[in-house]
Design an enzyme around this catalytic site. Structure first.
Site, PDB file in Angstrom:
ATOM      1  N   THR A 173      -8.953  -5.639   3.408  1.00  0.00           N
ATOM      2  CA  THR A 173      -8.799  -4.745   2.262  1.00  0.00           C
ATOM      3  C   THR A 173      -9.775  -5.234   1.206  1.00  0.00           C
ATOM      4  O   THR A 173      -9.663  -6.381   0.761  1.00  0.00           O
ATOM      5  CB  THR A 173      -7.362  -4.780   1.710  1.00  0.00           C
ATOM      6  OG1 THR A 173      -6.455  -4.360   2.732  1.00  0.00           O
ATOM      7  CG2 THR A 173      -7.227  -3.875   0.492  1.00  0.00           C
ATOM      8  N   GLN A 220      -4.076   1.915  14.866  1.00  0.00           N
ATOM      9  CA  GLN A 220      -2.934   2.314  14.043  1.00  0.00           C
ATOM     10  C   GLN A 220      -2.093   3.386  14.742  1.00  0.00           C
ATOM     11  O   GLN A 220      -0.855   3.335  14.731  1.00  0.00           O
ATOM     12  CB  GLN A 220      -3.440   2.828  12.697  1.00  0.00           C
ATOM     13  CG  GLN A 220      -2.342   3.262  11.735  1.00  0.00           C
ATOM     14  CD  GLN A 220      -2.909   3.785  10.420  1.00  0.00           C
ATOM     15  OE1 GLN A 220      -4.118   3.756  10.195  1.00  0.00           O
ATOM     16  NE2 GLN A 220      -2.041   4.262   9.560  1.00  0.00           N
ATOM     17  N   GLU A 231     -10.104  12.653   7.210  1.00  0.00           N
ATOM     18  CA  GLU A 231      -9.979  13.952   6.556  1.00  0.00           C
ATOM     19  C   GLU A 231     -11.336  14.648   6.458  1.00  0.00           C
ATOM     20  O   GLU A 231     -11.452  15.844   6.716  1.00  0.00           O
ATOM     21  CB  GLU A 231      -9.413  13.781   5.160  1.00  0.00           C
ATOM     22  CG  GLU A 231      -7.996  13.269   5.088  1.00  0.00           C
ATOM     23  CD  GLU A 231      -7.630  12.950   3.653  1.00  0.00           C
ATOM     24  OE1 GLU A 231      -7.116  13.847   2.961  1.00  0.00           O
ATOM     25  OE2 GLU A 231      -7.864  11.804   3.223  1.00  0.00           O
ATOM     26  N   ASP A 240       0.846  -1.189   0.000  1.00  0.00           N
ATOM     27  CA  ASP A 240       0.000   0.000   0.000  1.00  0.00           C
ATOM     28  C   ASP A 240       0.883   1.242   0.000  1.00  0.00           C
ATOM     29  O   ASP A 240       1.817   1.351   0.805  1.00  0.00           O
ATOM     30  CB  ASP A 240      -0.909   0.001   1.227  1.00  0.00           C
ATOM     31  CG  ASP A 240      -2.036   1.012   1.099  1.00  0.00           C
ATOM     32  OD1 ASP A 240      -2.498   1.236  -0.024  1.00  0.00           O
ATOM     33  OD2 ASP A 240      -2.454   1.564   2.130  1.00  0.00           O
ATOM     34  N   ASP A 268      -9.014   0.257   1.584  1.00  0.00           N
ATOM     35  CA  ASP A 268      -8.115  -0.291   2.599  1.00  0.00           C
ATOM     36  C   ASP A 268      -8.593   0.200   3.967  1.00  0.00           C
ATOM     37  O   ASP A 268      -8.140   1.216   4.475  1.00  0.00           O
ATOM     38  CB  ASP A 268      -6.681   0.170   2.318  1.00  0.00           C
ATOM     39  CG  ASP A 268      -5.662  -0.677   3.053  1.00  0.00           C
ATOM     40  OD1 ASP A 268      -5.910  -1.873   3.250  1.00  0.00           O
ATOM     41  OD2 ASP A 268      -4.606  -0.136   3.419  1.00  0.00           O
ATOM     42  N   ARG A 302      -8.076   3.633  12.961  1.00  0.00           N
ATOM     43  CA  ARG A 302      -7.163   4.730  13.231  1.00  0.00           C
ATOM     44  C   ARG A 302      -6.629   4.718  14.661  1.00  0.00           C
ATOM     45  O   ARG A 302      -5.479   5.100  14.908  1.00  0.00           O
ATOM     46  CB  ARG A 302      -7.861   6.067  12.967  1.00  0.00           C
ATOM     47  CG  ARG A 302      -8.345   6.251  11.533  1.00  0.00           C
ATOM     48  CD  ARG A 302      -7.209   6.273  10.543  1.00  0.00           C
ATOM     49  NE  ARG A 302      -7.712   6.545   9.189  1.00  0.00           N
ATOM     50  CZ  ARG A 302      -6.962   6.518   8.094  1.00  0.00           C
ATOM     51  NH1 ARG A 302      -5.677   6.227   8.190  1.00  0.00           N
ATOM     52  NH2 ARG A 302      -7.479   6.770   6.908  1.00  0.00           N
ATOM     53  N   LYS A 347      -4.349  -2.020  10.030  1.00  0.00           N
ATOM     54  CA  LYS A 347      -4.558  -2.035   8.581  1.00  0.00           C
ATOM     55  C   LYS A 347      -4.746  -3.443   8.022  1.00  0.00           C
ATOM     56  O   LYS A 347      -5.240  -3.583   6.900  1.00  0.00           O
ATOM     57  CB  LYS A 347      -3.347  -1.403   7.885  1.00  0.00           C
ATOM     58  CG  LYS A 347      -3.077   0.025   8.276  1.00  0.00           C
ATOM     59  CD  LYS A 347      -4.090   0.976   7.677  1.00  0.00           C
ATOM     60  CE  LYS A 347      -3.904   1.069   6.190  1.00  0.00           C
ATOM     61  NZ  LYS A 347      -4.874   2.003   5.570  1.00  0.00           N
ATOM     62  N   GLU A 399      -9.109   4.055  -2.576  1.00  0.00           N
ATOM     63  CA  GLU A 399      -7.877   3.810  -3.323  1.00  0.00           C
ATOM     64  C   GLU A 399      -8.160   3.179  -4.679  1.00  0.00           C
ATOM     65  O   GLU A 399      -9.263   2.705  -4.962  1.00  0.00           O
ATOM     66  CB  GLU A 399      -6.943   2.887  -2.534  1.00  0.00           C
ATOM     67  CG  GLU A 399      -6.569   3.399  -1.158  1.00  0.00           C
ATOM     68  CD  GLU A 399      -5.382   2.668  -0.560  1.00  0.00           C
ATOM     69  OE1 GLU A 399      -4.563   2.107  -1.330  1.00  0.00           O
ATOM     70  OE2 GLU A 399      -5.271   2.633   0.687  1.00  0.00           O
ATOM     71  N   GLU A 453     -10.337   3.972   3.310  1.00  0.00           N
ATOM     72  CA  GLU A 453      -9.321   4.606   2.476  1.00  0.00           C
ATOM     73  C   GLU A 453      -9.701   4.348   1.028  1.00  0.00           C
ATOM     74  O   GLU A 453      -9.695   3.203   0.567  1.00  0.00           O
ATOM     75  CB  GLU A 453      -7.916   4.093   2.791  1.00  0.00           C
ATOM     76  CG  GLU A 453      -7.419   4.586   4.138  1.00  0.00           C
ATOM     77  CD  GLU A 453      -5.916   4.440   4.317  1.00  0.00           C
ATOM     78  OE1 GLU A 453      -5.282   3.726   3.508  1.00  0.00           O
ATOM     79  OE2 GLU A 453      -5.376   5.028   5.273  1.00  0.00           O
ATOM     80  N   HIS A 479      -3.765  14.139   0.474  1.00  0.00           N
ATOM     81  CA  HIS A 479      -4.016  13.277   1.636  1.00  0.00           C
ATOM     82  C   HIS A 479      -2.859  13.349   2.629  1.00  0.00           C
ATOM     83  O   HIS A 479      -3.067  13.521   3.838  1.00  0.00           O
ATOM     84  CB  HIS A 479      -4.227  11.834   1.165  1.00  0.00           C
ATOM     85  CG  HIS A 479      -4.353  10.845   2.285  1.00  0.00           C
ATOM     86  ND1 HIS A 479      -5.423  10.830   3.149  1.00  0.00           N
ATOM     87  CD2 HIS A 479      -3.539   9.830   2.678  1.00  0.00           C
ATOM     88  CE1 HIS A 479      -5.272   9.849   4.033  1.00  0.00           C
ATOM     89  NE2 HIS A 479      -4.135   9.233   3.776  1.00  0.00           N
TER      90      HIS A 479
END
Length: 413
Positions: A258, A241, A361, A127, A234, A238, A254, A202, A200, A134
């Protein structure tokens, strides 16, 4: 009247699609499907149907049967660029040439009547972190007194290795992960389900042709190794992490899931969507310097919905690092490629607030919750459903739709 109106827009023959249909003959993504009581097999999407590619190859005596009459896409992925083009031309002919209609029609199955599977066996998963917007947003959130971007960010595509075994196909439920978490004011870590579960947004790159260990893959060889693209989510815990990531980076926050689309769009279907990367603001080392290379960015328009409500529309065209550069960097130390390798772009975020690709975000780390029809969201709650869709410009003004990727959050048992 409603039934009559619907029939005007629904072709009776699945081969008779409206001109410019986003899953028309100019697209033809590959996947793996099964019907009730039958084994999985390679399929090609046409409209709202899936074509049993192996069965058609056998019916027409095609030499491509050995690549298509399989349970996964891996044999086709490994066959290489020339074979990919040959198969694509053959499939295009099967669904457009009137001479093939009688042979093809019995092997078209409604999507609603089949089960879609993980389309290839994932070998390795990497990844990346290729969106400047970002990376800048997260830098501002977590390092407000420092430069938003770390010194290395514009010199190389930052990335990490993930867990291939937890890549799942779209539609698979995502179980809320548990792990250690510790807030800034907490005296000690606690164990439990993540309370800051995120997405996420992606784009995934699917590797077909392997490379020997010790042999870097240059920018110019990108299209010889990468078969196609897919949408990828993904999922990220948080809080887990944040506590675990120093000093070695993401791990349990993580690696739990996925999600990827059931459909892999071949690079050839996206030729009209190719765009150059943004202007570089820092000189690149030769192995990453794409100033004279063919365009390797893609103008993909992504939409993110949460419980059916659009929450973001991230533009992929602005990604600072391209798939070709990610591949070159991933192998420059001599790391080998394997058929079925998957690498993700990292979260796709644009410059505007409605173009951010993660909840951290969109809500500014939960400080500005989203206002949804069913309540506020800082991060994901159990039962929430996230869906990513995307389209790209196609030939002659058409659109190429990528297969959606969706997942529902379930509570840990």
């Amino acid at each position: 009247m409603a039934a009559a109106a619907a029939s005007e827009h629904t072709p009776l023959d699945p081969l008779d699609l409206p001109e410019g249909h986003p899953f028309g003959p100019h697209n033809l993504p590959y996947g793996v499907f099964s019907r009730a009581g039958e084994s999985p097999r390679v399929g090609v999407r046409l409209g709202d149907h899936v074509l049993d590619a192996g069965a058609v190859a056998e019916s027409l005596g095609s030499p491509h049967g050995p690549l298509l009459a399989r349970r996964t896409l891996n044999p086709l992925l490994a066959a290489g660029r020339s074979a990919w083009s040959d198969v694509r031309r053959a499939v295009t002919s099967w669904v457009t040439d009137p001479a093939h209609r009688e042979a093809v029609r019995p092997h078209l199955h409604p999507l609603a009547a089949v089960t879609l599977h993980l389309p290839f066996e994932v070998a390795d998963y990497v990844d990346f972190y290729a969106s400047e917007n970002h990376a800048t947003n997260l830098g501002r959130l977590f390092r407000p007194d420092e430069a938003a971007l770390k010194p290395n960010w514009k010199h190389l595509p930052v990335g990490y290795h993930g867990r291939a075994g937890t890549v799942v196909v779209s539609g698979t439920d995502v179980v809320r992960p548990s792990g250690q978490r510790k807030g800034p004011q907490d005296p000690a870590p606690v164990f439990g389900p993540s309370v800051r579960l995120d997405i996420e947004t992606e784009v995934g790159y699917v590797v077909g042709v392997p490379s020997p260990q010790g042999t870097p893959v240059p920018l110019a060889a990108y299209r010889d190794h990468v078969f196609g693209l897919c949408l990828l989510n993904d999922w990220s815990a948080r809080d887990i992490q944040n506590w675990e990531t120093v000093p070695l980076g993401p791990h349990l926050g993580k690696s739990f899931a996925t999600s990827i689309s059931a459909w892999i769009t071949p690079l050839e279907a996206l030729d009209a969507a190719r765009v150059p990367a943004p202007a570089r603001t820092v000189p690149l080392l030769p192995y990453l310097d794409d100033s004279d290379a063919e365009p390797a960015g893609y103008d993909l328009r992504i939409t993110v919905t949460l419980n059916g409500q659009v929450v973001s529309e991230p533009p992929f065209a602005g990604m600072y690092w391209t798939g070709a550069q990610m591949l070159a960097h991933m192998t420059v130390n001599g790391a080998s490629l394997r058929t079925g390798d998957l690498y993700g772009s990292g979260t796709v975020s644009g410059a505007a607030e409605n173009e951010r690709g993660s909840l951290i975000e969109m809500t500014w780390n939960g400080q500005r919750p989203l206002e949804l029809a069913d309540g506020k969201r800082g991060f994901l709650e159990d039962g929430d459903v996230v869906t990513l869709t995307a389209w790209a410009p196609g030939p002659a003004g058409t659109r190429v739709h990528l297969g959606e990727v969706t997942g529902r959050i379930t509570a840990r048992l």
